[in-house]
Design an enzyme around this catalytic site. Sequence first.
Site, short mmCIF file in Angstrom:
data_model
loop_
_atom_site.label_atom_id
_atom_site.label_comp_id
_atom_site.label_asym_id
_atom_site.label_seq_id
_atom_site.Cartn_x
_atom_site.Cartn_y
_atom_site.Cartn_z
N ARG A 106 27.49 110.96 16.66
CA ARG A 106 28.07 110.44 17.96
C ARG A 106 26.89 110.56 18.88
O ARG A 106 26.69 109.96 19.96
CB ARG A 106 29.28 111.37 18.33
CG ARG A 106 30.02 110.63 19.34
CD ARG A 106 31.28 111.54 19.35
NE ARG A 106 32.52 110.76 18.88
CZ ARG A 106 33.36 110.24 19.67
NH1 ARG A 106 33.13 110.08 20.85
NH2 ARG A 106 34.20 109.64 18.99
N TYR A 212 32.23 109.92 5.44
CA TYR A 212 31.17 108.97 5.42
C TYR A 212 29.71 109.85 5.62
O TYR A 212 29.89 110.95 6.37
CB TYR A 212 31.21 107.76 6.20
CG TYR A 212 31.76 108.03 7.80
CD1 TYR A 212 30.58 108.18 8.58
CD2 TYR A 212 32.83 108.02 8.34
CE1 TYR A 212 31.09 108.28 10.05
CE2 TYR A 212 33.28 108.11 9.66
CZ TYR A 212 32.42 108.22 10.61
OH TYR A 212 32.46 108.55 11.60
N ASP A 293 39.34 104.47 27.09
CA ASP A 293 40.39 105.33 26.99
C ASP A 293 41.37 105.78 28.10
O ASP A 293 42.55 106.23 27.98
CB ASP A 293 39.98 106.73 26.39
CG ASP A 293 39.66 106.66 24.87
OD1 ASP A 293 39.86 105.87 24.16
OD2 ASP A 293 39.54 108.01 24.24
C1 LIG Z 1 38.43 112.20 15.92
C2 LIG Z 1 38.13 110.98 16.56
C3 LIG Z 1 37.30 109.93 15.97
C4 LIG Z 1 37.15 108.90 16.47
N1 LIG Z 1 36.34 107.88 15.67
C5 LIG Z 1 35.84 106.79 16.41
C6 LIG Z 1 35.19 105.91 15.62
O1 LIG Z 1 34.90 105.93 14.38
N2 LIG Z 1 34.89 104.44 16.32
C7 LIG Z 1 35.44 104.34 17.32
O2 LIG Z 1 35.15 103.24 18.10
N3 LIG Z 1 36.17 104.98 18.33
C8 LIG Z 1 36.34 106.42 17.62
N4 LIG Z 1 37.21 107.37 18.51
C9 LIG Z 1 37.57 106.91 19.88
C10 LIG Z 1 36.36 107.26 20.82
O3 LIG Z 1 35.94 108.54 20.46
C11 LIG Z 1 37.04 107.09 22.08
O4 LIG Z 1 37.81 106.02 22.12
C12 LIG Z 1 35.84 106.79 23.01
O5 LIG Z 1 35.13 108.07 23.16
C13 LIG Z 1 36.63 106.49 24.32
O6 LIG Z 1 35.15 106.35 25.20
P1 LIG Z 1 35.67 106.56 27.00
O7 LIG Z 1 34.18 106.33 27.55
O8 LIG Z 1 36.66 105.67 27.40
O9 LIG Z 1 36.04 107.83 27.33
P2 LIG Z 1 35.24 109.55 26.77
O10 LIG Z 1 34.48 109.27 25.76
O11 LIG Z 1 36.36 110.25 26.75
O12 LIG Z 1 34.47 109.84 28.01
C14 LIG Z 1 35.07 109.82 29.30
C15 LIG Z 1 33.98 110.78 30.23
O13 LIG Z 1 34.54 110.93 31.64
C16 LIG Z 1 34.39 112.09 32.04
N5 LIG Z 1 35.21 112.63 32.87
C17 LIG Z 1 36.73 112.70 32.71
N6 LIG Z 1 37.30 113.19 33.95
C18 LIG Z 1 36.35 113.05 34.91
C19 LIG Z 1 36.51 113.38 36.18
N7 LIG Z 1 37.72 113.57 36.90
N8 LIG Z 1 35.46 113.06 36.99
C20 LIG Z 1 34.11 112.74 36.46
N9 LIG Z 1 33.94 112.57 35.10
C21 LIG Z 1 34.99 112.51 34.24
C22 LIG Z 1 34.30 113.02 30.77
O14 LIG Z 1 33.73 114.05 30.63
C23 LIG Z 1 33.57 112.11 29.73
O15 LIG Z 1 32.26 112.12 29.76
C24 LIG Z 1 37.50 108.40 17.98
C25 LIG Z 1 38.20 109.49 18.50
C26 LIG Z 1 38.44 110.74 17.86
C27 LIG Z 1 39.52 111.37 18.65
#
Ligand SMILES: Cc1cc2nc3c(=O)[nH]c(=O)nc-3n(C[C@H](O)[C@H](O)[C@H](O)COP(=O)(O)OP(=O)(O)OC[C@H]3O[C@@H](n4cnc5c(N)ncnc54)[C@H](O)[C@@H]3O)c2cc1C
Length: 386
Positions: A106, A212, A293
């Site tokens: 990651r 993997y 997310d």
């Molecule tokens: C076990 C597991 C395996 C996965 N494997 C895969 C995979 O193989 N392929 C795939 O496509 N997806 C995978 N996913 C899903 C993927 O990890 C998430 O969907 C992705 O990380 C979402 O990205 P995001 O940027 O929306 O949210 P996040 O990665 O959660 O990032 C959110 C960011 O916002 C910050 N934040 C939160 N609240 C605040 C606030 N109030 N103020 C300022 N900053 C804040 C956090 O610190 C974080 O840095 C997996 C998930 C899990 C749990």
Amino acid sequence: MSDKKPSIAIVGAGIGGMCVAATLQQIGVHTEIYEQAVRFARVGAGIQMMPNSMKVLRRIGVEEPLRRKAFQPYSHLNRAWDTGEVLRELPMPESLFGAPYLCMHRAELHEALAAAVPEGIIHFNKRLVGLDESAGQVTLAFADGTSAHADAVIGADGVHSVVRQILIGPDEPIHKGRIAYRAIFSSEYLKGKEIGASRTKWWGLDRHIVIYYTAADRSELYFVTSLPERAEWLTRESWSSKGDVRELREAYQGFHPDVRDVLEACPDCHKWAILEREPLPRWSDGRVVLLGDACHPMTPYMAQGAATAIEDAAVLARCLRETGGDNFPGAFKRYEAHRKPRTSLIQAISSANTWMKGGNDDTSWLYGYDAWNVPLTEKEPAYKPA
Ligand SMILES: Cc1cc2nc3c(=O)[nH]c(=O)nc-3n(C[C@H](O)[C@H](O)[C@H](O)COP(=O)(O)OP(=O)(O)OC[C@H]3O[C@@H](n4cnc5c(N)ncnc54)[C@H](O)[C@@H]3O)c2cc1C
């Protein structure tokens, strides 16, 4: 479009937030990212990037650095937990969907994305606590007492999104009593054993495990599981809580020897609750919009959570460009209208955990999607889950 260049604040420097900063840079929109963490941490986990997300990453310059380091699996391989019978195998040559299928650490993805965003735009230690929209501007309030202003805000702040709470109101993500263990470790622990050239999902009766390599030279491997656990077991900060490797091995007793070898070799593991959410009633309000997310969290069973956040980033940039770059409410509605049918379907299939368990269902609607070129209609994807 007025002469003044719009400026957008992004809340969250996760995969979605970083990616949308890079796609918006491509259309000349200036962004600032506000992240609650004090610095980036190297989260010990693997991630699969499918061709649908790789096509977006290609355009923002992230494909090449990943190709150099990531493992390119031969196929999606689905096997029965005990006999090892092949339930379904989908070879994934690059020619199939026009982009590679890569598995990586990651942190490699995060580093490549960080290199793709303009220097100096990420502000750490900025935990968003409030938003106020007035006079054509949004004011962001942070926990440290400071504030910032922007023409619009993108909430890319993950499954516990504060921006979502402000927009839609408070609620809790759904926890169906399942947890995941995960571990990433050196292949040396396998003492010469191999895990094969594919990404393999081993399907048990009420649990599974996906295994993997995460490095091109096969020097590192990763697994992630899903199994039942008492529903009240919950982690707020999901990435850092530890699991007990003996409990994990116990839970997979009776699985095929290839799985048990990996679990025996594993030195340490993490554990966290699998959270999801029903599709939201709306993704935006005026000049504030959600991405990744924050608006469509899903179980990780299709490996599409980050991929759909990355797709969102390309489509959001296209909608802003088409509406002239400063009609934020119009662009955000168009983005939601196009994206929601697709992400809702993926959320539903992910939740059911049926993807590629067997049969011969079409996969091209998922992996063949090209966020840069797909017509921006509101049509439902043609695929219907069984
Ligand atoms: C076990 C597991 C395996 C996965 N494997 C895969 C995979 O193989 N392929 C795939 O496509 N997806 C995978 N996913 C899903 C993927 O990890 C998430 O969907 C992705 O990380 C979402 O990205 P995001 O940027 O929306 O949210 P996040 O990665 O959660 O990032 C959110 C960011 O916002 C910050 N934040 C939160 N609240 C605040 C606030 N109030 N103020 C300022 N900053 C804040 C956090 O610190 C974080 O840095 C997996 C998930 C899990 C749990």
